[in-house]
Every structure is written in structure tokens, then in C-alpha cells.
Design an enzyme around this catalytic site. Sequence first.
Site, PDB file in Angstrom:
ATOM      1  N   ASP A   1     -33.478  -2.056 -12.417  1.00  0.00           N
ATOM      2  CA  ASP A   1     -34.265  -2.974 -13.235  1.00  0.00           C
ATOM      3  C   ASP A   1     -33.376  -4.131 -13.674  1.00  0.00           C
ATOM      4  O   ASP A   1     -32.410  -3.936 -14.410  1.00  0.00           O
ATOM      5  CB  ASP A   1     -34.811  -2.229 -14.451  1.00  0.00           C
ATOM      6  CG  ASP A   1     -35.826  -3.032 -15.236  1.00  0.00           C
ATOM      7  OD1 ASP A   1     -35.891  -4.263 -15.069  1.00  0.00           O
ATOM      8  OD2 ASP A   1     -36.560  -2.422 -16.031  1.00  0.00           O
TER       9      ASP A   1
ATOM     10  N   HIS B   1     -39.925  -1.181 -12.311  1.00  0.00           N
ATOM     11  CA  HIS B   1     -40.310  -1.615 -13.658  1.00  0.00           C
ATOM     12  C   HIS B   1     -41.837  -1.649 -13.733  1.00  0.00           C
ATOM     13  O   HIS B   1     -42.492  -2.307 -12.923  1.00  0.00           O
ATOM     14  CB  HIS B   1     -39.737  -3.010 -13.922  1.00  0.00           C
ATOM     15  CG  HIS B   1     -39.985  -3.491 -15.316  1.00  0.00           C
ATOM     16  ND1 HIS B   1     -39.128  -3.240 -16.361  1.00  0.00           N
ATOM     17  CD2 HIS B   1     -41.010  -4.205 -15.839  1.00  0.00           C
ATOM     18  CE1 HIS B   1     -39.604  -3.779 -17.465  1.00  0.00           C
ATOM     19  NE2 HIS B   1     -40.749  -4.364 -17.174  1.00  0.00           N
TER      20      HIS B   1
ATOM     21  N   CYS C   1     -42.330  -1.321 -21.197  1.00  0.00           N
ATOM     22  CA  CYS C   1     -41.847  -2.660 -20.852  1.00  0.00           C
ATOM     23  C   CYS C   1     -41.380  -3.326 -22.152  1.00  0.00           C
ATOM     24  O   CYS C   1     -40.608  -2.754 -22.908  1.00  0.00           O
ATOM     25  CB  CYS C   1     -42.963  -3.419 -20.140  1.00  0.00           C
ATOM     26  SG  CYS C   1     -42.635  -5.116 -19.658  1.00  0.00           S
TER      27      CYS C   1
END
Length: 246
Positions: A182, A214, A127
Site C-alpha cells: 500500500d 487497498h 481506508c
Amino acid sequence: MPGEMIDVATPDGVADAYLARPDDEPHPAVLLVMDAYGLRPQIERMADRIAARGYVVLAPNVFYRAGRSPVVSLEGLDDPDRRGEVFARAMPLIRALTTERIVSDGGAYLDRLEQAGRGPVAITGYCMGGRVGWRIAAAYPERVAALGAFHVGGLVTDGEDSPHRSAGDLDAEVYLGYADNDRSMPVEAIAEVDHALDAAGVPHRSEVYPGAAHGYTMADTPAYDEAAAERHYTELFALLDRTVAR
């Protein structure tokens, strides 16, 4: 060996961090940069799994300026109506991680990891941790041999310090495992990152994991996708074996 919590001195204070290693011998080193939900048991389990492959792994609490881990409460994450609350708690911490702070902290993390293992170092980030890892790799190219970034977002922004603009500063092999559809990394941005890496002559591979949301590596979140997470380990271990397992 069981992992342990340690303190890492930085120019701005002390970061708590999780250190995992196979044994007391020197091994290739990996810096694991957490996702937006912080240093927690899930990150420690991931560090342990990488360490079991023969690597010394350091997973710092990059939000240490806000306190020792856990910094972000995951309460409400399993409720779709409250999920936004959790991210709202994390956002101020993410925004506080300026490029200058990331680079400053990154030097301290690499110093501590190289004391425990042997360089050069590989970075794996998740992330926002993939973006943080990119900035560290670009700032210390002589010290970072590999960068793996998974369900990473925000590599392309309108700012002059957009991460993709520093592709030419990288001296690492790069693997990018994107989440599918995403919003933080649309197909146009993926193409722009690939173009920047190509232009800089950086060896890299980027892939979108079909159907994976995600956060697909994080088993303590609703985004977890076991097949995608296992694919991530396969790609990560191959990257580490090629670059730092000497």
C-alpha cells in the site's frame, strides 16, 4: 431489526448516519467510520453484519458538510482509465476533514452512539476512516476501548499532528490490518507506527494481509478481496469480544 437513517447534531451542523442494532435493548456500541467513497449501501451492509453479532453500530456520513449521502459518485470506478476521477472527487472532502473537525464531530458521534447503546465504544475504520478513527480514539481515550483500522493509510506524515505522534493519547486496544504493498502505508511507516505504539505501551497487533489491495473489504469496488474481507471480520469480532462485549 432493519437499520435506519438518523440525524446526528454536531457543532457544525447535522450529519446523516446509518444506525443498525440487533433489537431495542442496550448493546455494546461500535462507531463505523466509512472509507473515502462515503456512506452508501456497502457501508450499511457492513454495519448490519456487525450489528447481527450483538452490537449497536453507528456509521455517520463524515462528509456531511458537503451534503447528505451519497456524496461521492462511484461512476467510473470499474473502469481503470477513469478510477482516478472518482478519487479526485473524494480528495477535497478528505482534505476538508481537519483534525479539529474530526475531533469535534467525533464527540457528537460518540454522544449519539452512547444514547443508543452502552459504552465504552469500539471504533472500526476503513481506508481514511481508520485514520479518522485513530484521531477520535486519541481525543476521547476514556470513551474508546478498541480501535480496528483496515486498509488504513496516512498514519505517518511529516506534520506535527501526524496520527502516530498521538499514540500516547490512546487508551484502546488497537488492531491494524494493512493492505499489501500500500503506497499510503509503506513498510517503513508501518514500523514507525508499531514503534510509537510500543513506546506508548498501547496493546496492539498489526498485520499485512498478503495480496490484498487497498480497499479489500469493500465489495462494491474492484479492490474487494473476499478472503481478506472475511479475515477482517474474524479479527474485528475478536477485538470487539475482548474489549466491549461485556
